[in-house]
Design a protein around this motif. Structure first.
Motif, PDB file in Angstrom:
ATOM      1  N   HIS A 159       0.843  -1.194   0.000  1.00  0.00           N
ATOM      2  CA  HIS A 159       0.000   0.000   0.000  1.00  0.00           C
ATOM      3  C   HIS A 159       0.882   1.248   0.000  1.00  0.00           C
ATOM      4  O   HIS A 159       2.054   1.199   0.377  1.00  0.00           O
ATOM      5  CB  HIS A 159      -0.915  -0.021   1.223  1.00  0.00           C
ATOM      6  CG  HIS A 159      -1.656  -1.317   1.375  1.00  0.00           C
ATOM      7  ND1 HIS A 159      -2.929  -1.512   0.888  1.00  0.00           N
ATOM      8  CD2 HIS A 159      -1.286  -2.498   1.936  1.00  0.00           C
ATOM      9  CE1 HIS A 159      -3.312  -2.758   1.141  1.00  0.00           C
ATOM     10  NE2 HIS A 159      -2.335  -3.372   1.784  1.00  0.00           N
ATOM     11  N   GLY A 160       0.299   2.388  -0.403  1.00  0.00           N
ATOM     12  CA  GLY A 160       1.081   3.597  -0.596  1.00  0.00           C
ATOM     13  C   GLY A 160       1.810   4.072   0.646  1.00  0.00           C
ATOM     14  O   GLY A 160       3.022   4.339   0.614  1.00  0.00           O
ATOM     15  N   LEU A 161       1.094   4.189   1.771  1.00  0.00           N
ATOM     16  CA  LEU A 161       1.731   4.642   3.011  1.00  0.00           C
ATOM     17  C   LEU A 161       2.795   3.658   3.455  1.00  0.00           C
ATOM     18  O   LEU A 161       3.890   4.052   3.894  1.00  0.00           O
ATOM     19  CB  LEU A 161       0.684   4.820   4.105  1.00  0.00           C
ATOM     20  CG  LEU A 161       1.226   5.313   5.440  1.00  0.00           C
ATOM     21  CD1 LEU A 161       1.444   6.818   5.404  1.00  0.00           C
ATOM     22  CD2 LEU A 161       0.300   4.944   6.594  1.00  0.00           C
ATOM     23  N   THR A 162       2.511   2.384   3.334  1.00  0.00           N
ATOM     24  CA  THR A 162       3.473   1.361   3.748  1.00  0.00           C
ATOM     25  C   THR A 162       4.735   1.436   2.904  1.00  0.00           C
ATOM     26  O   THR A 162       5.846   1.247   3.405  1.00  0.00           O
ATOM     27  CB  THR A 162       2.837  -0.037   3.643  1.00  0.00           C
ATOM     28  OG1 THR A 162       1.567  -0.036   4.305  1.00  0.00           O
ATOM     29  CG2 THR A 162       3.732  -1.098   4.276  1.00  0.00           C
ATOM     30  N   MET A 163       4.589   1.723   1.617  1.00  0.00           N
ATOM     31  CA  MET A 163       5.765   1.884   0.751  1.00  0.00           C
ATOM     32  C   MET A 163       6.641   3.033   1.238  1.00  0.00           C
ATOM     33  O   MET A 163       7.867   2.912   1.331  1.00  0.00           O
ATOM     34  CB  MET A 163       5.321   2.139  -0.691  1.00  0.00           C
ATOM     35  CG  MET A 163       4.759   0.927  -1.397  1.00  0.00           C
ATOM     36  SD  MET A 163       4.068   1.299  -3.035  1.00  0.00           S
ATOM     37  CE  MET A 163       5.513   1.857  -3.931  1.00  0.00           C
TER      38      MET A 163
END
Length: 221
Positions: A159-163
Motif C-alpha cells: 500500500h502507498g503509506l506502507t511503501m
C-alpha cells in the motif's frame, strides 16, 4: 549473504475504496476489490515487471488484503520462478473496523494538521505504528538474505503509506522528510537497486508536496 539486486515495491491497483469513500461504511477495508481500472493498472504493471525480472527468480511478499492479492495475481509472473508469501506486516494502515465517511474526512483533516506519522485514527493505527511493524518485517527480510540461494529479486505488493514508511525505515529518513512525501499512484512502483558500492538507491524519488524543514534532514544515511 545473498543480497537481492532489486527490491521492488508496488502499490495495489485502484480499489473500490479509492473510487468511493462511502464503501468503507459497508465493506471491511481488507475485503475491498480492485476496480476495472485497478485491474488494468495491475496488468500493465505486470508487463513492466516481467520485462524487468526476465528469467530471474523472485521472492514475493504480499499484503493480506484482497486488493493486493488480486494485484499480485494479475501481474502474471511466472509461477516456476516466483515464490510468494502472504506478509501481514505489509498491510494497510488500520483505520478501525467499519468507517463513517464524514468522520473519516474529519480525521483526515485533523491528520493533515497534526502530522501523518504521529496521528492515530480512532480505533486504528498511527503512521508510527506502521513504521514499527515494517521494521519488524525488515529484520525477517535481513535474516532471509543469509540464505545463499535467496532470489536476486524481492517484490512487495503493498500500500502507498506502507511503501513510504518502508523506504523511510530502510534509508533512515527523518519524520520531517517522510511528511514531505506523497503516496505513489495505484499500480506504481519504487525500486531499490543494489549499487556496486553495496548500497541500495531508489530508482526514482517519491513526489514531494513541501520541502523538509528539520535541521536533521541533511544528516540521513
Amino acid at each position: 549473504m545473498a543480497r537481492p539486486r532489486r527490491i521492488v515495491l508496488i502499490r495495489h491497483g485502484e480499489s473500490q475504496g479509492n473510487a468511493d469513500d462511502t464503501i468503507y461504511e459497508r465493506v471491511p477495508d481488507h475485503a475491498l476489490l480492485l476496480t476495472a481500472a485497478g485491474e488494468r493498472q495491475a496488468q500493465e504493471a505486470g508487463v513492466r515487471l516481467r520485462e524487468l525480472f526476465g528469467g530471474e527468480r523472485v521472492q514475493a511478499f504480499v499484503s493480506p488484503y484482497r486488493r493486493t492479492h488480486e494485484t499480485f495475481h494479475l501481474l502474471g509472473l511466472d509461477p516456476r520462478l516466483t515464490r510468494a508469501k502472504e506478509e501481514p506486516r505489509l498491510r494497510e494502515q488500520d483505520w478501525g473496523n467499519y468507517q463513517d465517511a464524514e468522520d473519516v474526512q474529519r480525521q483526515r483533516t485533523a491528520r493533515d494538521a497534526y502530522g501523518h506519522f504521529f496521528y492515530r485514527f480512532a480505533q486504528g493505527e498511527s503512521g508510527a505504528d506502521v513504521y514499527d511493524r515494517v521494521g519488524a518485517f525488515l529484520e525477517t527480510l535481513y535474516r532471509a538474505f543469509d540464505n545463499a540461494d535467496f532470489p536476486p529479486n524481492v517484490l512487495m505488493v503493498t500500500h502507498g503509506l506502507t511503501m513510504r514508511l518502508f523506504c523511510m525505515r530502510w534509508f533512515h529518513w527523518t519524520v520531517d522528510e517522510f511528511e514531505c512525501l506523497s503516496n505513489p499512484g495505484n499500480g506504481e512502483t519504487r525500486i531499490l537497486l543494489l549499487g556496486p558500492d553495496g548500497k541500495y538507491r531508489l530508482d526514482q524519488p517519491f513526489d514531494r508536496w513541501r520541502t523538509a524543514e528539520s535541521d536533521l534532514s541533511r544528516y540521513h544515511g
